[in-house]
Motif scaffolding. Structure first.
Motif, mmCIF file in Angstrom:
data_model
loop_
_atom_site.group_PDB
_atom_site.id
_atom_site.type_symbol
_atom_site.label_atom_id
_atom_site.label_comp_id
_atom_site.label_asym_id
_atom_site.label_seq_id
_atom_site.Cartn_x
_atom_site.Cartn_y
_atom_site.Cartn_z
ATOM 1 N N GLN A 82 28.377 -53.415 -18.086
ATOM 2 C CA GLN A 82 28.203 -52.644 -19.312
ATOM 3 C C GLN A 82 26.730 -52.323 -19.558
ATOM 4 O OE1 GLN A 82 30.394 -54.570 -22.293
ATOM 5 N NE2 GLN A 82 29.604 -53.335 -23.951
ATOM 6 N N SER A 83 25.883 -53.348 -19.457
ATOM 7 C CA SER A 83 24.452 -53.111 -19.646
ATOM 8 C C SER A 83 23.875 -52.974 -18.244
ATOM 9 C CB SER A 83 23.811 -54.287 -20.357
ATOM 10 O OG SER A 83 24.188 -55.470 -19.705
ATOM 11 N N TYR A 84 23.748 -51.712 -17.812
ATOM 12 C CA TYR A 84 23.396 -51.481 -16.421
ATOM 13 C C TYR A 84 21.901 -51.297 -16.274
ATOM 14 C CZ TYR A 84 24.159 -46.946 -18.578
ATOM 15 O OH TYR A 84 24.159 -45.900 -19.450
ATOM 16 N N GLY A 136 22.860 -40.252 -20.378
ATOM 17 C CA GLY A 136 23.602 -41.501 -20.222
ATOM 18 C C GLY A 136 24.470 -41.501 -18.968
ATOM 19 N N GLN A 139 22.349 -41.839 -15.876
ATOM 20 C CA GLN A 139 21.902 -43.237 -15.710
ATOM 21 C C GLN A 139 23.034 -44.088 -15.141
ATOM 22 O OE1 GLN A 139 19.963 -45.028 -19.120
ATOM 23 N NE2 GLN A 139 19.083 -43.079 -19.710
ATOM 24 N N GLN A 140 24.249 -43.802 -15.643
ATOM 25 C CA GLN A 140 25.412 -44.538 -15.169
ATOM 26 C C GLN A 140 25.624 -44.309 -13.675
ATOM 27 O OE1 GLN A 140 27.485 -46.483 -17.450
ATOM 28 N NE2 GLN A 140 27.676 -47.233 -15.375
ATOM 29 N N GLU A 159 33.479 -52.602 -17.864
ATOM 30 C CA GLU A 159 33.215 -51.616 -18.914
ATOM 31 C C GLU A 159 32.067 -50.691 -18.518
ATOM 32 O OE1 GLU A 159 34.798 -51.178 -21.694
ATOM 33 O OE2 GLU A 159 35.860 -53.034 -22.129
ATOM 34 N N SER A 162 31.121 -47.786 -21.136
ATOM 35 C CA SER A 162 31.229 -48.018 -22.579
ATOM 36 C C SER A 162 30.053 -47.441 -23.371
ATOM 37 C CB SER A 162 31.377 -49.506 -22.874
ATOM 38 O OG SER A 162 30.288 -50.172 -22.306
ATOM 39 N N ASN A 163 28.939 -47.143 -22.697
ATOM 40 C CA ASN A 163 27.802 -46.586 -23.443
ATOM 41 C C ASN A 163 27.813 -45.064 -23.514
ATOM 42 O OD1 ASN A 163 26.842 -49.145 -23.810
ATOM 43 N ND2 ASN A 163 25.567 -49.109 -21.978
ATOM 44 N N LEU A 164 28.862 -44.455 -22.998
ATOM 45 C CA LEU A 164 28.875 -42.986 -22.915
ATOM 46 C C LEU A 164 29.774 -42.371 -23.983
ATOM 47 C CD1 LEU A 164 29.224 -42.617 -19.050
ATOM 48 C CD2 LEU A 164 27.163 -42.885 -20.408
ATOM 49 N N ASP A 165 29.518 -41.100 -24.299
ATOM 50 C CA ASP A 165 30.404 -40.424 -25.259
ATOM 51 C C ASP A 165 31.690 -39.985 -24.553
ATOM 52 O OD1 ASP A 165 30.206 -37.846 -24.101
ATOM 53 O OD2 ASP A 165 28.307 -37.516 -25.125
ATOM 54 N N ARG A 169 32.564 -39.872 -20.552
ATOM 55 C CA ARG A 169 33.453 -40.928 -20.039
ATOM 56 C C ARG A 169 34.525 -40.309 -19.160
ATOM 57 N NH1 ARG A 169 33.757 -45.900 -23.710
ATOM 58 N NH2 ARG A 169 35.426 -46.516 -22.343
#
Ligand code: ATP
Length: 356
Positions: A82-84, A136, A139-140, A159, A162-165, A169
Motif C-alpha cells: 500500500q505504501s510503495y 499517482g 508512481q504505482q 492493496e 488504494s492510494n489512487l482515485d 484504479r
C-alpha cells in the motif's frame, strides 16, 4: 511459473487467531485474490508468504521448495504494498535499478533489465523523472516495475491501488493483470475492493476469522455464494428468511413472507431438510418488474422509493412487511410509470438457498 502451496498454516498474535490451519493451493501463473472483512487474516497470510511473518505451524511451498523458514530476501518474491514509498531523490530509472544494484548485477545487464521492466509498465518515456513529477498511477507503475525487475518467482500485492482515485484504479487493475499474464507470474493480491477482484481475478478466496469461507472463480462466488456471510460480503443482496417446504430435481422450494421461491442450494453439498429454516439470497439486479403476474417466483408489491442513476434505477420495493432492493437496468418503472401494484420476479437459478 511456480505454484504456491499453503498447508495447515496457523498464526496467532497473543490471544488473536490470525490464521487457523489454513490450506490453499495457488496454481502456476494464477492471479489469485484474498478478500474478507477487516481483521480476517489476509495481510497476515500475505506476510507469511513474503517471509515477514513466520507461521506458528504449517508449511509454505514455492513450487517444490519449502520456504516456510526462509527470510524474505531469499524467497525472491516481488512485493508491492500500500505504501510503495519510492526514493524521492532518485529518478524513476534509479528507483527501478536499485534492487539490481543491491544484488550486484553487472552494469550492462542492469541497464537492459531496468529498461525492460520500465517498458513492461509503459514508463520508458518517463525514466528520468523524479517521483514528485509523476501522477499517482505512474508512481504505482514504478513500484510495480521495481518489483518485476528482480525477476521474482511470484508477485505479492497488498492493496496496491488504494492510494489512487477510481478512474486510475480501474486503469491500473487492467495493467496489473496484463503484466502478470505477460510475465506468467503467480500473483497473490490482497484487497478490500471487491470490484477489483471480480474484474481481474482468476480465482479468489473469501476469508473470515483466519479461515477460507469460499474459494472459486469470481462468477462462481458472486452468483453462487455458499454461505450467507459470503453473500453479504461480496456484492449486495436481499436475504429473505424462509422455510424449506420441498424440493425436486435439484431445486428447492422455500416459503417466505413474500412468496414461495423455487431456488438452488448455494452449497451443493449442503442438505436442506423439509422444515429447515433457511435464507434466500437474491441479488438486486436479478429481479424483473412487470404489471402482470409472472408464473414463478413472483412478489407482489409497489415501489416505495427510487434512486434514478441514468443507466440504472435503484428501487425500494415494498411487499407487505418486507422490503426488497431492486436494480432496474435501462429503467422503465420511474415517475408515474412506477405507481400502483407491480410484480417483481426472479429466475430460479438466481435464487440461492443458504443456511442462516
Ligand atoms: P485489514 O483488512 O484490516 O487489513 P486483514 O484481513 O489484513 O485486515 P490481518 O492484518 O491479517 O487482517 O490481521 C488478522 C488479525 O491479527 C487481526 O485481528 C489483527 O488485529 C491481528 N494482528 C495482525 N498483526 C498483528 C500483530 N503484529 N500483533 C498483534 N495482532 C496482530
Amino acid at each position: 511459473m511456480i505454484s504456491i502451496g499453503i498447508q495447515k498454516v496457523s498464526k496467532r498474535f497473543g490471544a488473536t487467531v490470525a490464521l487457523e490451519a489454513l490450506d490453499l493451493a495457488i496454481q502456476p501463473g494464477e492471479l489469485f485474490f484474498l478478500l474478507g472483512p477487516s481483521g480476517c487474516g489476509k495481510t497476515t497470510l500475505l506476510r507469511c508468504l513474503a517471509g515477514f511473518e513466520r507461521p506458528d505451524s504449517g508449511t509454505i511451498r514455492f513450487g517444490e521448495q519449502d520456504v516456510t523458514r526462509l527470510p524474505p530476501h531469499e524467497r525472491n518474491a516481488g512485493m508491492v504494498f500500500q505504501s510503495y514509498a519510492l526514493w524521492p531523490h532518485m529518478s524513476v530509472v534509479e528507483n527501478v535499478a536499485f534492487g539490481l544494484e543491491e544484488r550486484r548485477v553487472p552494469a550492462a545487464e542492469l541497464e537492459r533489465r531496468t529498461a525492460q521492466a520500465l517498458e513492461a509498465v509503459q514508463l520508458g518515456a518517463l525514466a528520468e523523472r523524479k517521483p514528485h513529477q509523476l501522477s499517482g498511477g505512474q508512481q504505482q507503475r514504478v513500484a510495480l516495475a521495481r518489483a518485476l525487475v528482480v525477476r521474482p518467482r511470484c508477485l505479492l500485492l497488498d492493496e496496491p491501488l488504494s492510494n489512487l482515485d477510481a478512474r486510475l484504479r480501474a486503469e491500473m487493475r487492467s495493467e496489473i493483470r496484463r503484466v502478470c499474464k505477460q510475465h506468467q507470474l503467480t500473483t497473490v493480491y490482497v484487497t478490500h475492493d471487491q470490484k477489483e477482484a471480480l474484474a481481474i481475478a482468476d480465482r479468489m478466496a473469501v476469508m473470515e476469522a483466519g479461515r477460507i469461507l469460499q474459494l472459486g472463480m469470481p462468477r462462481e462466488i458472486y452468483a453462487r455464494p455458499a454461505t450467507a456471510t459470503v453473500a453479504r460480503f461480496i456484492g449486495e443482496t436481499n436475504l429473505i428468511a424462509g422455510r424449506i417446504v420441498g424440493g425436486e430435481s435439484g431445486r428447492l422450494l422455500v416459503d417466505t413472507p413474500v412468496c414461495r421461491f423455487h431456488g438452488l442450494a448455494g452449497d451443493p453439498n449442503e442438505v436442506h431438510r423439509r422444515g429447515a429454516e433457511v435464507l434466500v439470497s437474491v441479488r438486486p439486479e436479478c429481479w424483473r418488474l412487470a404489471r402482470q403476474q409472472p408464473a414463478m417466483n413472483a412478489v407482489r408489491g409497489r415501489i416505495a422509493e427510487t434512486a434514478y442513476l441514468g443507466e440504472v434505477a435503484q428501487h425500494r420495493f415494498v411487499s407487505g412487511e418486507s422490503e426488497l432492493k431492486l436494480f432496474e437496468l435501462n429503467p422503465r418503472f420511474v415517475g408515474t410509470a412506477a405507481q400502483g401494484e407491480l410484480w417483481a420476479s426472479v429466475d430460479p437459478e438466481d435464487v440461492v438457498v443458504l443456511k442462516p
